[in-house]
Design a protein around this motif. Structure first.
Motif: not given
Ligand code: UDP
Length: 245
Positions: A45, A47-49, A227, A230, A234
């Motif tokens: 979370h 990493y995306k934000n 997640e 993923k 990543t």
């Protein structure tokens, strides 16, 4: 203190006793400290934000909650030895607070859960000073009143159990207003203290299969758990970028 950079989140390389010792030190310092225990879902979370990543990195202590984070640290060349789950850290801290007399406020869970948790915790830690309880279902406009209630209780330690990322955001949003010395986000731990949710048996925790046990018990978690692969992919793909200092 040594940290490992996992996809931009700087996780402290501490085990459970070391984390508990740090928290007891925090309780002795006259300022606010945030403690979060990110798992791989939360790191994904972040990493995306970027804003959420900053929020996590602002915490005074971040521990690796989950085998995914422990493996990631190994892949990234700075291995954390074992996971330091919020529940285990909280238990150890409570046993110490039972001796020191520091005061606890518990925020979160459905109505009645914190009260049940209190009953059970007092059986295990009879000298523990629990100075306030509040369920975790409230409107945004009630927040200042809740912060006031926590401050008025004189609590030193605040457990915030609203699930992630809600609890981390709540703690961060209120860190200037709170007078407690430590606020810890510990997710579903209140439900476990209350005896409403069973913790995975030790075998599953020790072998890194707690996620599998929880998936069997709570199959609706599958979406969130997707997640995990993923996250692993990543970490492997971006590993070089996050080369450790
Ligand atoms: N919860 C809450 N308020 C909310 C949403 C959730 O108090 O608005 C509580 C919920 O009752 C449960 C905990 O937060 O006790 C979330 O537990 P979960 O196991 O889902 O969180 P995790 O530990 O996986 O982050």
């Amino acid at each position: 203190m040594d940290k490992v950079n996992i996809l931009g989140v700087y996780v402290d390389m501490v085990n459970i006793p070391q984390a508990a010792d740090r928290i007891m030190e925090f309780l002795g310092e006259d300022k606010f400290h945030a403690v979060f225990t990110p798992n791989s879902e939360i790191i994904m979370h972040a990493y995306k934000n970027a804003e959420f990543a900053d929020l996590l990195n602002r915490a005074e202590l971040l521990t690796a909650d989950g085998i995914g984070v422990v493996y990631a640290s190994k892949i990234l060349g700075k291995p954390i030895k074992e996971r330091a789950a919020g529940y285990d850290i909280a238990r150890l801290v409570l046993s110490k607070m039972n001796e020191t007399g520091h005061k606890l406020f518990m925020l979160g869970g459905k109505p009645g859960v914190a009260e049940e948790a209190q009953i059970n915790l007092l059986k295990d830690y009879p000298n523990l000073k629990i100075v306030g309880l509040r369920n975790g279902y409230f409107k945004a406009e009630e927040e200042p009143e809740i912060v006031e209630e926590i401050n008025a209780s004189g609590a030193d330690m605040l457990f915030v159990c609203l699930g992630a990322p809600k609890q981390e955001e709540w703690i961060n949003r209120n860190r200037e207003a709170l007078n407690v010395r430590v606020a810890m986000g510990i997710g579903g731990s209140l439900d476990v203290f209350a005896g409403r949710v069973e913790r995975a048996p030790e075998f599953f925790c020790k072998t890194g299969l707690e996620w599998f046990y929880r998936l069997c018990k709570e199959p609706w978690r599958i979406g969130r758990m997707m997640e995990l692969p993923k996250f692993a992919a990543t970490v492997i793909a971006k590993g070089k970028k996050y080369k450790q200092e």
